[in-house]
Scaffold this active site. Structure first.
Site, PDB file in Angstrom:
ATOM      1  N   LYS A 130       0.845  -1.195   0.000  1.00 39.46           N
ATOM      2  CA  LYS A 130       0.000   0.000   0.000  1.00 39.46           C
ATOM      3  C   LYS A 130       0.868   1.228   0.000  1.00 39.46           C
ATOM      4  O   LYS A 130       2.003   1.122   0.489  1.00 39.46           O
ATOM      5  CB  LYS A 130      -0.965   0.009   1.194  1.00 39.46           C
ATOM      6  CG  LYS A 130      -0.367  -0.269   2.576  1.00 39.46           C
ATOM      7  CD  LYS A 130       0.806   0.484   3.081  1.00 39.46           C
ATOM      8  CE  LYS A 130       0.712   1.956   3.327  1.00 39.46           C
ATOM      9  NZ  LYS A 130       1.993   2.530   3.881  1.00 39.46           N
ATOM     10  N   TYR A 218      -4.321   4.292   6.159  1.00 38.86           N
ATOM     11  CA  TYR A 218      -4.829   3.347   7.170  1.00 38.86           C
ATOM     12  C   TYR A 218      -6.148   3.843   7.755  1.00 38.86           C
ATOM     13  O   TYR A 218      -7.025   3.057   8.088  1.00 38.86           O
ATOM     14  CB  TYR A 218      -3.807   3.157   8.299  1.00 38.86           C
ATOM     15  CG  TYR A 218      -2.617   2.321   7.909  1.00 38.86           C
ATOM     16  CD1 TYR A 218      -2.637   0.938   8.034  1.00 38.86           C
ATOM     17  CD2 TYR A 218      -1.463   2.910   7.414  1.00 38.86           C
ATOM     18  CE1 TYR A 218      -1.548   0.167   7.667  1.00 38.86           C
ATOM     19  CE2 TYR A 218      -0.361   2.149   7.041  1.00 38.86           C
ATOM     20  CZ  TYR A 218      -0.416   0.778   7.170  1.00 38.86           C
ATOM     21  OH  TYR A 218       0.660   0.018   6.798  1.00 38.86           O
TER      22      TYR A 218
HETATM   23  P1  NAD Z   1      12.457   1.812   1.518  1.00 42.54           P
HETATM   24  O1  NAD Z   1      12.790   3.120   0.918  1.00 42.54           O
HETATM   25  O2  NAD Z   1      13.088   1.460   2.823  1.00 42.54           O
HETATM   26  O3  NAD Z   1      12.771   0.630   0.500  1.00 42.54           O
HETATM   27  C1  NAD Z   1      12.576   0.746  -0.889  1.00 42.54           C
HETATM   28  C2  NAD Z   1      13.578  -0.119  -1.643  1.00 42.54           C
HETATM   29  O4  NAD Z   1      13.431   0.172  -3.032  1.00 42.54           O
HETATM   30  C3  NAD Z   1      15.029   0.169  -1.271  1.00 42.54           C
HETATM   31  O5  NAD Z   1      15.714  -1.060  -1.135  1.00 42.54           O
HETATM   32  C4  NAD Z   1      15.551   0.929  -2.486  1.00 42.54           C
HETATM   33  O6  NAD Z   1      16.933   0.672  -2.717  1.00 42.54           O
HETATM   34  C5  NAD Z   1      14.718   0.340  -3.603  1.00 42.54           C
HETATM   35  N1  NAD Z   1      14.662   1.193  -4.779  1.00 42.54           N
HETATM   36  C6  NAD Z   1      14.812   0.749  -6.033  1.00 42.54           C
HETATM   37  N2  NAD Z   1      14.734   1.758  -6.898  1.00 42.54           N
HETATM   38  C7  NAD Z   1      14.550   2.880  -6.199  1.00 42.54           C
HETATM   39  C8  NAD Z   1      14.394   4.259  -6.547  1.00 42.54           C
HETATM   40  N3  NAD Z   1      14.407   4.669  -7.816  1.00 42.54           N
HETATM   41  N4  NAD Z   1      14.206   5.139  -5.538  1.00 42.54           N
HETATM   42  C9  NAD Z   1      14.168   4.736  -4.255  1.00 42.54           C
HETATM   43  N5  NAD Z   1      14.295   3.437  -3.864  1.00 42.54           N
HETATM   44  C10 NAD Z   1      14.496   2.520  -4.836  1.00 42.54           C
HETATM   45  O7  NAD Z   1      10.875   1.762   1.641  1.00 42.54           O
HETATM   46  P2  NAD Z   1      10.003   0.832   2.598  1.00 42.54           P
HETATM   47  O8  NAD Z   1       9.749   1.520   3.872  1.00 42.54           O
HETATM   48  O9  NAD Z   1      10.573  -0.537   2.623  1.00 42.54           O
HETATM   49  O10 NAD Z   1       8.602   0.851   1.794  1.00 42.54           O
HETATM   50  C11 NAD Z   1       8.415   0.104   0.616  1.00 42.54           C
HETATM   51  C12 NAD Z   1       6.919  -0.031   0.328  1.00 42.54           C
HETATM   52  O11 NAD Z   1       6.309  -0.704   1.414  1.00 42.54           O
HETATM   53  C13 NAD Z   1       6.174   1.284   0.204  1.00 42.54           C
HETATM   54  O12 NAD Z   1       5.168   1.162  -0.761  1.00 42.54           O
HETATM   55  C14 NAD Z   1       5.542   1.494   1.576  1.00 42.54           C
HETATM   56  O13 NAD Z   1       4.361   2.268   1.534  1.00 42.54           O
HETATM   57  C15 NAD Z   1       5.252   0.069   1.969  1.00 42.54           C
HETATM   58  N6  NAD Z   1       5.225  -0.118   3.425  1.00 42.54           N
HETATM   59  C16 NAD Z   1       4.183  -0.787   3.967  1.00 42.54           C
HETATM   60  C17 NAD Z   1       4.148  -1.033   5.329  1.00 42.54           C
HETATM   61  C18 NAD Z   1       3.036  -1.848   5.913  1.00 42.54           C
HETATM   62  O14 NAD Z   1       2.896  -1.882   7.138  1.00 42.54           O
HETATM   63  N7  NAD Z   1       2.248  -2.524   5.096  1.00 42.54           N
HETATM   64  C19 NAD Z   1       5.171  -0.569   6.146  1.00 42.54           C
HETATM   65  C20 NAD Z   1       6.246   0.110   5.551  1.00 42.54           C
HETATM   66  C21 NAD Z   1       6.267   0.322   4.187  1.00 42.54           C
END
Ligand code: NAD
Length: 384
Positions: A130, A218
């Site tokens: 999401k 949420y």
């Molecule tokens: P994050 O930024 O920590 O991780 C993203 C990953 O994508 C990184 O490993 C990054 O290297 C990679 N990536 C590849 N290409 C990229 C680019 N062009 N720019 C930036 N990053 C790039 O993010 P996250 O916190 O892991 O979140 C990822 C997804 O998960 C999001 O959609 C977020 O909304 C969702 N999320 C959901 C929950 C939940 O409880 N369901 C919790 C946290 C995050």
């Protein structure tokens, strides 16, 4: 060989082949569903990859990353072969990898559409984090791509599978609080521009709406699954200090009010510049329930007041990510109904858009009856 023996032999072989095929089908149905995790950021490393250890129907089959060193290290830690590590460039080769049945998109929001569509075109089912996208058009394209590929598209709404939220939904469906009047939600925290994981969340193009898209979603979703109806109208306000470098392209504090067909209202709030909270409350004509915290990964608490016959619930701690992945694995194996399909994510995208539109027009009402109706009540996940 006479004709009779030959016929028996052929028949015998036929029976054996049929038996072998039945065994293959049975074992395929029993086999865990292999997941490829795309994007190895905070959520993947902290929750999703560790979560496979608690799954019963899903297993980690592959990793997709732009950082080969990191991906190879994590693959080795999880006993995955080097051939199970893909890059963004050779991602489409997953089509020829039968170990992968589901692709879990855990990338920044602006990348969800591209990788969802590529995974669907490769013949895989998709679990997408999401918010499902950054625009309504992208979300619509993802739903259409899943239909065209005849594959499942599930949005990772972990609260649909989480014991406290399911408990709350069950009380609401029973009418335990009396006629529902008001839902209140508040989802926010402090965002940190120097954290790469927050930098894209603070960029309108990459996040699709700052705190609203990240955390407010949420509250949008909780209002809908608690009341089990869809809002007719929204009015929203934004309060943003544009001198704060975090809020150059996104709004900070947003409040909005949904009006529902039953007459219930929900008032909601989200911010990236407030004390951390993920809470909701429901007020009925007779009783109330307060979930504070209500949507964390663990430690959620629900208190009831004026709900006769219901004890204060003890919420079971589970691995929400494992349960969500197992749920999709069971959907793929036709053992469970789809609870949070792409259409559910699309509805939230439309509502995010309507909230931003109303806020931009200083609280002017925006109609939100898009005709979406759930086919499966998420409260069904209680029974499974
Ligand atoms: P994050 O930024 O920590 O991780 C993203 C990953 O994508 C990184 O490993 C990054 O290297 C990679 N990536 C590849 N290409 C990229 C680019 N062009 N720019 C930036 N990053 C790039 O993010 P996250 O916190 O892991 O979140 C990822 C997804 O998960 C999001 O959609 C977020 O909304 C969702 N999320 C959901 C929950 C939940 O409880 N369901 C919790 C946290 C995050």
């Amino acid at each position: 060989m006479n004709g009779e023996m030959s016929r028996r032999g052929v028949l015998g072989l036929g029976v054996a082949a049929a038996a072998a095929s039945a065994v293959t089908k049975a074992s395929a149905a029993d086999r865990p569903v292999g997941f490829a995790v795309v994007g190895l950021g905070k959520l993947s490393l902290g929750q999703i990859i560790p979560g496979f250890a608690n799954c019963r129907s899903a297993s980690l089959a592959a990793l997709v990353s732009g950082h080969p060193d990191k991906a190879n290290r994590i693959a080795a830690e999880h006993k995955l072969a080097a051939a199970s590590v893909y890059s963004y460039d050779n991602f489409d080769r997953i089509a020829a990898d039968p170990r992968i049945e589901v692709v879990y998109i855990v990338l920044p929001n602006f990348m969800h559409r591209e990788y969802t569509v590529r995974a669907l075109k490769a013949g895989k089912h998709v679990l997408c984090e999401k918010p499902m996208a950054t625009t309504v058009a992208d979300a619509e394209a993802m739903v259409a791509a899943a239909k065209a590929a005849n594959r499942k598209l599930m949005i990772a709404y972990r609260c649909h599978y989480e014991p406290l939220n399911l408990y709350g939904m069950r009380l609401m469906r029973k009418g335990a609080l009396g006629k529902p009047r008001l839902v209140v939600t508040n989802m926010g925290r402090q965002a940190d521009l120097s954290d790469p994981s927050d930098a894209w969340r603070l960029d309108m193009r990459e996040s699709g709406g700052g705190a609203l898209a990240d955390m407010g979603i949420y509250g949008i979703n909780a209002s809908r699954y608690l009341l089990n109806e869809e809002p007719l109208e929204v009015r929203a306000r934004a309060q943003t200090d544009k001198r704060d470098p975090r809020f150059r392209t996104v709004e900070d504090l947003i409040t909005w009010e949904f009006r529902f067909p039953s007459g219930a209202l929900s008032t909601n709030c989200t911010s990236f510049n407030q004390a951390a909270t993920m809470a909701w409350e429901v007020y009925g004509e007779r009783g109330k329930m307060i979930a504070e915290p209500g949507c964390l990964y663990g430690g959620n608490r629900l208190s009831l007041n004026g709900v006769p016959g219901e004890d204060q619930p003890k919420i079971r701690e589970i691995d929400q990510f494992a349960r969500e992945m197992d749920w999709l694995a069971d959907v793929v194996r036709a053992r469970a109904p789809m609870v949070s399909p792409g259409e559910e994510g699309l509805q939230d995208m439309r509502l995010i858009h309507a909230i931003l539109e109303s806020a931009a027009r200083d609280g002017a009402p925006v109609r939100t009856d898009y005709g979406y109706r759930r086919t499966v009540d998420p409260a069904v996940a209680v029974k499974a």
